[in-house]
Design a protein around this motif. Structure first.
Motif, PDB file in Angstrom:
ATOM      1  N   ARG A 188       0.976  -1.300  -0.017  1.00  0.00           N
ATOM      2  CA  ARG A 188      -0.010  -0.260  -0.012  1.00  0.00           C
ATOM      3  C   ARG A 188       0.849   1.381   0.088  1.00  0.00           C
ATOM      4  N   SER A 189       0.871   1.900  -1.024  1.00  0.00           N
ATOM      5  CA  SER A 189       1.702   3.230  -1.214  1.00  0.00           C
ATOM      6  C   SER A 189       0.773   3.856  -2.246  1.00  0.00           C
ATOM      7  N   PRO A 190       1.076   5.436  -2.410  1.00  0.00           N
ATOM      8  CA  PRO A 190       0.578   6.180  -3.492  1.00  0.00           C
ATOM      9  C   PRO A 190       0.957   5.564  -4.935  1.00  0.00           C
ATOM     10  N   ASP A 228      -0.696   2.183  -5.451  1.00  0.00           N
ATOM     11  CA  ASP A 228      -2.076   2.496  -5.750  1.00  0.00           C
ATOM     12  C   ASP A 228      -2.666   2.974  -7.034  1.00  0.00           C
ATOM     13  N   ALA A 229      -1.913   3.960  -7.445  1.00  0.00           N
ATOM     14  CA  ALA A 229      -2.057   4.783  -8.667  1.00  0.00           C
ATOM     15  C   ALA A 229      -1.670   3.582 -10.040  1.00  0.00           C
ATOM     16  N   ARG A 283      -1.607   0.159  -9.853  1.00  0.00           N
ATOM     17  CA  ARG A 283      -2.701  -0.968  -9.766  1.00  0.00           C
ATOM     18  C   ARG A 283      -4.245  -0.616 -10.149  1.00  0.00           C
ATOM     19  N   THR A 284      -4.636   0.625  -9.974  1.00  0.00           N
ATOM     20  CA  THR A 284      -6.000   0.930 -10.142  1.00  0.00           C
ATOM     21  C   THR A 284      -6.306   1.754 -11.549  1.00  0.00           C
ATOM     22  N   GLY A 301      -4.153   9.832  -7.491  1.00  0.00           N
ATOM     23  CA  GLY A 301      -4.431   9.980  -6.140  1.00  0.00           C
ATOM     24  C   GLY A 301      -3.920  11.412  -5.822  1.00  0.00           C
ATOM     25  N   ARG A 348       1.184   7.561   7.104  1.00  0.00           N
ATOM     26  CA  ARG A 348       2.196   6.483   6.276  1.00  0.00           C
ATOM     27  C   ARG A 348       3.491   6.306   6.763  1.00  0.00           C
ATOM     28  N   CYS A 373       3.943   5.038 -12.713  1.00  0.00           N
ATOM     29  CA  CYS A 373       3.236   5.930 -12.119  1.00  0.00           C
ATOM     30  C   CYS A 373       4.150   7.265 -12.222  1.00  0.00           C
TER      31      CYS A 373
END
Length: 823
Positions: A88-90, A93-94, A96-97, A101, A111, A140
């Motif tokens: 879990r990191s910004p 997350d960007a 994967r999704t 963010g 964090r 990212c």
């Protein structure tokens, strides 16, 4: 008057359009890394980012690895070299999704990265990068800003546009040469096998058939002088995850060596293990070296990251801008209470600047109210970079700065203007888009650095002021000698240090010199330093010899039960006899400069530091001083550093002392401190022993406790004065005998043990001192009736003396009176 607005200060609502235009101007044939740097530079200019970075998947796909960054060092905001895709990191997350963010200080606070964040609040943007038709497969884009409120709507639109423009190929798989760009390489760090493109082989003057795939073959064609720096890049043991860039030369079949530039980064394969070095090699003579080269911005960011003071920040900006802009003059000024205070001028001579500036040259640099320059005030008020071409009519204060063109860069920081940078040209200068981008990026970096440096300077001055309050405000005048002292606080960090010095006048023309150092650099060390200085002064004034003074201080520090310890060197000098006894408690020895210019570091025994052992011995050592002898006491910050051991440092101090002129101690101290190690506090104490021109006349008498003790004391006094030739004046003799009678009587009546009478005559003043074993100070009665038979002695002493008082002496006290004798 023409006012051309700089790129970074354009009106809101047009930044995205200009970002699109800037992206279109990028040459399609640029090296991929060069193009990526240019794109990231636009994030600094149009989105107001302090740093922007691109991450792409590594070989195995389980890590997002840093490819390129621009702006200030990313570590200032906790941006790492790689992020696990599954964590879990910004960034993850960007990736994967596929959705951006936008995180604020509250989102970032919980964090893990927050442990390495700067003191102020900042905002983070994480945007997916497109690879082919899929969004997010390419990695990212991370961007950070300290602007109040974070990235506004225009800035977010710009970042989305830039994320779509980012394109960087994933690291090629080993052994697949055909997938490499023509000037790229991929080196396996464990085997030394390297895959290279055809253009890269041409740069090394090799054909595909001649190349055996070994990195040693390429290294063998390198100019020997450049091989060590190249080896530091291609050897995994000396690298960490991150970018590497350097220039080197390769031998050619004919002609001089060719300069090449290598750009690469170490990527990982699972669990962070170094696997491959990938990158490009290009002809350095063909690479674009204009003023928009993002390397200049990065070098400025790196210089500003290490700049501690306002002067350091200003000088870094001048070094980064003057040469690429070919400017004739650059000035940086802080904005303080509606006044501009110049911090750096280049060139520094007053003749290079307008005559009006010279009228305000009040100190090292000029300063002037902002209202005296309306054009400059308007630029600061609007916060916009402004450029005036040659021929523009400006007010006299600005007209002479840039007759061929003037650029005014407000330096924004934290929602306000920290200062301004003026850049002037003498000959007509054309301002291109590239220059404006460089100026805008530099202004944003410099403004934030200037605010940090200003806070650093203010806190450092506060620390220095606290330190100075714990040190002597001024040194006393000494009989037969001169003392000089210096203290330099460390420039590393903002902690107050524990170095101290002291000069303590003692009775009978003795003086104590003290220099010491408390372990550590914090408030506890400073507090302990103040306590040790006070304790040593108190024990010295009591009349104890040096070894007893230091032993008492050691017991006090041990009893305080602190984890800190202190070192000190205590020297007591007899200014009449020219002898000095000193004690070392884990401290450096004094350095002696003899009158003939030779120097000596005397060998002496040394005791343990204060606060280490309860029962410690502190042996005394003696020095003989001739008139003209110079003593130097210092702390280890002056003679020890990471490059110099303490013995060599002491020898260097002795050499400097030998070459100095002891007639003026101030310049001597400045010379000794010129090369001081500013990573530690430094204290320096100098004493020049001149000898006393007129030595006092002294006599002592031990008073016997017999009925006629006072008469014996009076007879001793009368005989001593007549022997000195001052017994002819009847009034003086009567006054002296009265004072002797009262002081001796008071000691015999109110104390037990031995009583001693000391007479000292110097410069027409007679000092009568009576010492006893009682520490109690005599108290002068507040009310005496007519019928009282005693209690008037101290009143009589006070009336007949020019001065009188009492001092502690070795567990007892000494009551003294000074009488001015008639000529």
């Amino acid at each position: 008057m023409t006012n051309v607005v700089g790129e970074g200060a354009a009106r809101r609502g047009t930044r995205t359009t200009r970002a699109e235009l800037a992206l279109k101007t990028l040459a399609v044939d640029l090296d991929p890394r060069e193009r990526l740097r240019r794109v990231l530079e636009q994030a600094l200019v149009f989105a107001g980012a302090a740093v922007a970075a691109v991450y792409t998947p590594g070989d195995t796909g389980d890590l997002l690895c840093l490819v390129e960054s621009a702006g200030v060092p990313r570590t200032l905001y906790g941006l790492r070299d790689s992020y696990a895709v599954a964590a879990r990191s910004p960034a993850a997350d960007a990736h994967r999704t596929g959705h951006p963010g936008w995180l604020g200080p509250e989102d970032l606070a919980g964090r893990a990265e927050s442990r390495r964040l700067p003191a102020g609040d900042f905002f983070l943007a994480a945007l997916p990068v497109r690879a082919g038709a899929a969004v997010g497969d390419g990695g990212c884009l991370l961007a950070v800003t300290e602007s109040p409120g974070g990235f506004d709507t225009e800035a977010r639109d710009c970042l989305v546009l830039l994320a779509e423009a980012v394109a960087w190929p994933t690291p090629p798989a080993a052994g697949v040469t055909g997938e490499l760009p023509p000037n790229a390489f991929s080196l396996a760090m464990d085997s030394g096998r390297v895959e290279v493109g055809d253009e890269l082989l041409e740069l090394f003057a090799l054909s595909r058939a001649e190349f055996d795939g070994k990195v040693e073959t390429l290294l063998g064609l390198t100019v020997p002088e450049d091989l060590p720096s190249l080896m530091s890049v291609v050897e995994a043991d000396h690298m960490s995850i991150g970018d590497r860039e350097l220039e080197f030369r390769v031998l050619q079949p004919a002609g001089p060596p060719r300069w090449l530039r290598l750009r690469g980064r170490l990527v990982t394969v699972g669990e962070g293990r170094p696997a491959r070095l990938v990158g490009t090699v290009g002809d350095a003579s063909k690479l674009r070296s204009g003023v928009t080269d993002v390397a200049r911005v990065q070098r400025l960011a790196a210089a500003l990251a290490t700049a501690g003071t306002v002067r350091d920040v200003s000088q870094a900006v001048v070094n980064a801008l003057r040469e690429p802009l070919r400017a004739d003059r650059i000035a940086l000024a802080e904005l303080e209470n509606e006044r501009l205070v110049v911090t750096v001028l280049d060139p520094p001579s007053p003749e290079s600047w307008p005559e009006l500036w010279r009228l305000e040259w009040r100190s090292e640099w000029p300063e002037s109210p902002v209202r005296s320059m309306p054009t400059l005030a308007a630029a600061l008020r609007e916060g916009r970079a402004a450029i005036w071409p040659a021929g523009t009519e400006l007010e006299p204060a600005l007209d002479g700065v840039g007759p061929g063109g003037l650029a005014v860069l407000p330096l924004p920081a934290g929602g306000r203007m920290a200062g301004v940078c003026l850049i002037g040209w003498d000959s007509p200068h054309e301002f291109g888009t590239d220059e404006r981008a460089l100026l805008t990026a530099a202004a944003g970096l410099a403004g934030q650095a200037l605010m940090r440096a200003h806070a650093f300077d203010a806190e450092h001055e506060l620390v220095g002021m606290l330190q100075r309050t714990l040190l002597p405000r001024r040194l006393p005048k000494l009989p037969g000698g001169v003392a000089e002292a210096r203290y330099l606080p460390t420039t590393e960090g903002l902690e107050v240090g524990g170095d101290w010095y002291d000069v303590i006048p003692l009775p009978d023309n003795h003086v104590a010199l003290v220099i010491g150092d408390v372990q550590g650099h914090n408030a506890g060390a400073a507090t302990l330093m103040g306590q040790m200085r006070t304790a040593l002064r108190a024990y010295a004034v009591e009349g104890h010899p040096p070894d007893v003074v230091v032993s008492h201080a050691n017991r006090l520090l041990v009893d305080m039960e602190t984890d800190l310890f202190a070192t000190c060197c205590y020297v007591e000098v007899d200014m009449e006899e020219g002898t000095a006894w000193y004690v070392r408690a884990g401290h450096l020895p004094p350095v002696v400069r003899h009158p003939d210019g030779t120097t000596e570091i005397p060998e002496s025994d040394v005791g343990p530091p204060l606060g280490v052992q309860l029962r410690a011995d502190y042996p005394m050592s003696m020095l003989r001083l001739q008139p003209g002898t110079l003593l130097a006491l210092t702390t280890d910050g002056l003679v020890e550093s990471a490059e110099i051991d303490i013995e060599d440092g002491l020898d260097g101090l002795a050499d400097l002392l030998a070459a100095a002129d002891p007639a003026h101690l101030g310049p001597v101290a400045d010379v000794l401190l010129a090369g001081a190690n500013r990573n530690d506090d430094v204290a320096l104490l100098l004493l020049r022993y001149d000898g006393m021109e007129r030595r006092p006349l002294r006599e002592s008498w031990t008073v016997w406790r017999v009925p006629e003790a006072v008469r014996h004391a009076r007879r001793f006094t009368r005989r001593s004065l007549r022997g000195w030739g001052v017994g002819s004046a009847g009034d003086d003799m009567d006054t002296v005998l009265l004072v002797v009678s009262e002081l001796v009587t008071n000691a015999l009546v109110h104390t037990d043990g031995q009583v001693r009478l000391d007479l000292t005559l110097v410069n027409g003043r007679l000092r009568v001192a009576v010492a006893d074993n009682s520490p109690r100070t005599p108290i002068k009665p507040t009310n005496i009736g007519w019928e009282a038979t005693g209690g008037r002695g101290l009143f009589l002493v006070e009336v007949t003396s020019a001065a009188w008082g009492t001092v502690p002496v070795s567990g007892g006290k000494q009551v003294w009176s000074e009488i001015a004798l008639q000529a």
